[in-house]
Design an enzyme around this catalytic site. Structure first.
Site, PDB file in Angstrom:
ATOM      1  N   CYS A  48       0.821  -1.216   0.000  1.00  0.00           N
ATOM      2  CA  CYS A  48       0.000   0.000   0.000  1.00  0.00           C
ATOM      3  C   CYS A  48       0.854   1.264   0.000  1.00  0.00           C
ATOM      4  O   CYS A  48       0.686   2.153  -0.847  1.00  0.00           O
ATOM      5  CB  CYS A  48      -0.957  -0.031   1.188  1.00  0.00           C
TER       6      CYS A  48
HETATM    7  N1  LIG Z   1      -4.545  -4.090   5.046  1.00  0.00           N
HETATM    8  C1  LIG Z   1      -3.952  -3.430   4.076  1.00  0.00           C
HETATM    9  O1  LIG Z   1      -4.109  -2.200   3.930  1.00  0.00           O
HETATM   10  C2  LIG Z   1      -3.072  -4.138   3.094  1.00  0.00           C
HETATM   11  C3  LIG Z   1      -2.763  -5.469   3.244  1.00  0.00           C
HETATM   12  N2  LIG Z   1      -1.952  -6.089   2.339  1.00  0.00           N
HETATM   13  C4  LIG Z   1      -1.579  -7.488   2.490  1.00  0.00           C
HETATM   14  O2  LIG Z   1      -2.711  -8.296   2.210  1.00  0.00           O
HETATM   15  C5  LIG Z   1      -2.673  -9.490   2.998  1.00  0.00           C
HETATM   16  C6  LIG Z   1      -3.970  -9.552   3.808  1.00  0.00           C
HETATM   17  O3  LIG Z   1      -4.023  -8.412   4.642  1.00  0.00           O
HETATM   18  P1  LIG Z   1      -5.311  -8.024   5.471  1.00  0.00           P
HETATM   19  O4  LIG Z   1      -6.516  -8.286   4.691  1.00  0.00           O
HETATM   20  O5  LIG Z   1      -5.057  -6.668   5.984  1.00  0.00           O
HETATM   21  O6  LIG Z   1      -5.205  -9.068   6.679  1.00  0.00           O
HETATM   22  P2  LIG Z   1      -6.326  -9.594   7.683  1.00  0.00           P
HETATM   23  O7  LIG Z   1      -5.622  -9.917   8.931  1.00  0.00           O
HETATM   24  O8  LIG Z   1      -7.463  -8.637   7.736  1.00  0.00           O
HETATM   25  O9  LIG Z   1      -6.817 -10.937   6.983  1.00  0.00           O
HETATM   26  C7  LIG Z   1      -5.951 -12.020   6.826  1.00  0.00           C
HETATM   27  C8  LIG Z   1      -6.675 -13.198   6.217  1.00  0.00           C
HETATM   28  O10 LIG Z   1      -5.785 -14.296   6.125  1.00  0.00           O
HETATM   29  C9  LIG Z   1      -6.329 -15.425   6.789  1.00  0.00           C
HETATM   30  N3  LIG Z   1      -5.240 -16.132   7.482  1.00  0.00           N
HETATM   31  C10 LIG Z   1      -4.615 -15.768   8.608  1.00  0.00           C
HETATM   32  N4  LIG Z   1      -3.611 -16.627   8.891  1.00  0.00           N
HETATM   33  C11 LIG Z   1      -3.609 -17.556   7.915  1.00  0.00           C
HETATM   34  C12 LIG Z   1      -2.834 -18.710   7.649  1.00  0.00           C
HETATM   35  N5  LIG Z   1      -1.828 -19.071   8.411  1.00  0.00           N
HETATM   36  N6  LIG Z   1      -3.141 -19.444   6.554  1.00  0.00           N
HETATM   37  C13 LIG Z   1      -4.152 -19.089   5.751  1.00  0.00           C
HETATM   38  N7  LIG Z   1      -4.929 -17.989   5.964  1.00  0.00           N
HETATM   39  C14 LIG Z   1      -4.651 -17.241   7.023  1.00  0.00           C
HETATM   40  C15 LIG Z   1      -7.329 -14.869   7.756  1.00  0.00           C
HETATM   41  O11 LIG Z   1      -8.350 -15.823   7.944  1.00  0.00           O
HETATM   42  P3  LIG Z   1      -9.068 -16.052   9.345  1.00  0.00           P
HETATM   43  O12 LIG Z   1      -8.922 -14.773  10.107  1.00  0.00           O
HETATM   44  O13 LIG Z   1     -10.459 -16.389   9.014  1.00  0.00           O
HETATM   45  O14 LIG Z   1      -8.304 -17.139   9.969  1.00  0.00           O
HETATM   46  C16 LIG Z   1      -7.859 -13.665   7.011  1.00  0.00           C
HETATM   47  O15 LIG Z   1      -8.878 -14.055   6.114  1.00  0.00           O
HETATM   48  C17 LIG Z   1      -1.424  -9.383   3.878  1.00  0.00           C
HETATM   49  O16 LIG Z   1      -0.369 -10.064   3.277  1.00  0.00           O
HETATM   50  C18 LIG Z   1      -1.150  -7.887   3.906  1.00  0.00           C
HETATM   51  O17 LIG Z   1       0.196  -7.631   4.161  1.00  0.00           O
HETATM   52  C19 LIG Z   1      -1.491  -5.439   1.234  1.00  0.00           C
HETATM   53  C20 LIG Z   1      -1.785  -4.130   1.033  1.00  0.00           C
HETATM   54  C21 LIG Z   1      -2.588  -3.362   1.969  1.00  0.00           C
HETATM   55  C1  LIG Z   2      -0.920   0.529   9.423  1.00  0.00           C
HETATM   56  C2  LIG Z   2      -0.123  -0.737   9.163  1.00  0.00           C
HETATM   57  O1  LIG Z   2       0.202  -1.467  10.079  1.00  0.00           O
HETATM   58  N1  LIG Z   2       0.198  -0.978   7.909  1.00  0.00           N
HETATM   59  C3  LIG Z   2       0.940  -2.129   7.499  1.00  0.00           C
HETATM   60  C4  LIG Z   2       1.242  -2.033   6.050  1.00  0.00           C
HETATM   61  C5  LIG Z   2       0.152  -2.560   5.189  1.00  0.00           C
HETATM   62  C6  LIG Z   2       0.349  -3.985   4.765  1.00  0.00           C
HETATM   63  O2  LIG Z   2      -0.507  -4.780   4.941  1.00  0.00           O
HETATM   64  O3  LIG Z   2       1.514  -4.336   4.255  1.00  0.00           O
HETATM   65  P1  LIG Z   2       1.815  -4.963   2.852  1.00  0.00           P
HETATM   66  O4  LIG Z   2       1.414  -3.890   1.875  1.00  0.00           O
HETATM   67  O5  LIG Z   2       3.259  -5.234   2.889  1.00  0.00           O
HETATM   68  O6  LIG Z   2       1.089  -6.193   2.567  1.00  0.00           O
HETATM   69  C7  LIG Z   2       2.293  -2.247   8.189  1.00  0.00           C
HETATM   70  O7  LIG Z   2       2.932  -1.250   8.433  1.00  0.00           O
HETATM   71  O8  LIG Z   2       2.715  -3.389   8.408  1.00  0.00           O
END
Ligand SMILES: NC(=O)C1=CN([C@@H]2O[C@H](COP(=O)(O)OP(=O)(O)OC[C@H]3O[C@@H](n4cnc5c(N)ncnc54)[C@H](OP(=O)(O)O)[C@@H]3O)[C@@H](O)[C@H]2O)C=CC1
Ligand SMILES: CC(=O)N[C@@H](CCC(=O)OP(=O)(O)O)C(=O)O
Length: 338
Positions: free
Chosen positions: A155
């Site tokens: 992000c």
């Molecule tokens: N949040 C953000 O702004 C951004 C996030 N990302 C990336 O996207 C990915 C998801 O992030 P985000 O949606 O925020 O995370 P969340 O914590 O909100 O969701 C994570 C998801 O992964 C599942 N999960 C957790 N552990 C495991 C495991 N060991 N094996 C399989 N599934 C698992 C969870 O399922 P359950 O809880 O049902 O077990 C849940 O559905 C991450 O890699 C993050 O770094 C990238 C850009 C921006």
């Molecule tokens: C506010 C906050 O905690 N933000 C996350 C970055 C967002 C994220 O999910 O990281 P990826 O884009 O690498 O998947 C962090 O700093 O770890």
């Protein structure tokens, strides 16, 4: 004649980026969500049980994921979106591509090319794959439509690179751009953690000059950068303030013209005349970029929705490109879930 929908699955659909993906794909004219998986669900349940705002609007069932489901998945869908923790993606993506699926990975598992840099940033070894994995900064990537795996950028790096990449050649040779960015709490995901709990969140810098996005940003922009992330007490959005030194003789008009030319045919980046507010991008797939010169210092103010342009919407934008659909197909109307 209406084309057959392209069947997709979302893994990590219970999480924040996962649910935004489900909602975008559910409303997409060409993609269809066949399966939505969570890791911890014990039994199948409507996705609206977890996200009641989708009640009556999305009847999809959230299913527990198990690797035994892989053959069935490979038969019934073409595309898998991974919205999982980095290590879970690293383990699963090779299995999915071996089964013939096209994978868009939202995690950081495959973003860094340098294996040592990856190990240092993420704390585990990146799996070795036969082919290089394209880094999908959507406005700067040309997907051919035959790549098995695409790494969706982080992000913060998305916000920083969309501002800096078009003008990097106009900066002084030794300019190390400074990126100060504030993210809403959804950036940290849905799982409970002390530092993101309601009474703890304030406004604070973290991982100063040592965030795992630093090497990703530097690689994406093609020069060293200094990055200081901040956690803010709001739900979603990233506001990045960026400073860089331009070469002598480079005017504000040159910078403006360069940005306008770069994004003229790219509908999801808007060059704006006033510093953007988060509220104008939250719930949208846009990146809004404002720039100003102060002497030889260039200042950007950039806003994105971390869960959309910074994650789910960029993934769908890449999938649109992959299947030769317009970049904004399915992205203009759905709005935000979380
Ligand atoms: N949040 C953000 O702004 C951004 C996030 N990302 C990336 O996207 C990915 C998801 O992030 P985000 O949606 O925020 O995370 P969340 O914590 O909100 O969701 C994570 C998801 O992964 C599942 N999960 C957790 N552990 C495991 C495991 N060991 N094996 C399989 N599934 C698992 C969870 O399922 P359950 O809880 O049902 O077990 C849940 O559905 C991450 O890699 C993050 O770094 C990238 C850009 C921006
Ligand atoms: C506010 C906050 O905690 N933000 C996350 C970055 C967002 C994220 O999910 O990281 P990826 O884009 O690498 O998947 C962090 O700093 O770890």
């Amino acid at each position: 004649m209406k084309q057959e929908p392209i069947q997709c699955a979302v893994l990590g659909a219970s999480g924040y980026t996962g649910i935004e993906l489900v909602w975008l794909l559910h409303n997409h004219p060409q993609f269809s969500v066949k399966f939505a998986f969570s890791s911890s669900a014990r039994e199948a349940e409507p996705i609206s049980t977890l996200y009641p705002q989708l009640s009556g609007r999305c009847e999809l069932i959230l299913q527990p994921w198990h690797s035994d489901l892989l053959p069935q998945l490979a038969q019934q869908v073409r595309v898998v979106f991974l919205a999982l923790p980095h290590e879970a993606s690293a383990e699963l993506a090779p299995q999915l591509i071996a089964a013939g699926l096209v994978v868009f990975d939202l995690s950081g598992a495959f973003r860094l090319i340098d294996a040592q840099q990856h190990l240092q940033a993420y704390g585990f070894k990146q799996p070795k794959l036969d082919a290089a994995v394209p880094y999908g900064l959507a406005e700067f990537t040309q997907l051919q439509g035959d790549e098995p795996l695409i790494a969706v950028p982080g992000c913060y790096p998305t916000a920083a690179a969309l501002a800096l990449r078009p003008v990097s050649h106009l900066l002084t040779h030794d300019s190390v751009p400074i990126v100060n960015a504030v993210s809403g709490v959804t950036g940290a995901g849905r799982k409970a953690q002390l530092h993101t709990s309601f009474c703890e969140v304030s406004l604070q810098a973290y991982a100063v000059a040592e965030h795992r996005h630093q090497p990703e940003m530097a690689a994406s922009i093609g020069r060293d950068i200094l990055f200081v992330p901040h956690l803010g007490n709001f739900k979603r959005g990233i506001l990045a303030t960026i400073y860089a030194q331009v070469q002598s003789g480079i005017s504000a008009a040159t910078i403006e013209d360069t940005l306008q030319a770069c994004y003229a045919d790219k509908p999801l980046v808007r060059i704006v005349n006033t510093p953007p507010k988060l509220q104008q991008v939250v719930g949208t797939p846009y990146c809004d970029i404002y720039c100003k010169m102060h002497g030889q210092q260039l200042i950007f103010s950039v806003a994105i929705d971390n869960l959309l342009k910074g994650a789910a919407a960029q993934a769908v934008q890449l999938a649109n490109q992959y299947f030769r659909l317009p970049p904004s197909a399915g992205l203009m109307n759905p709005g935000a879930v979380v």
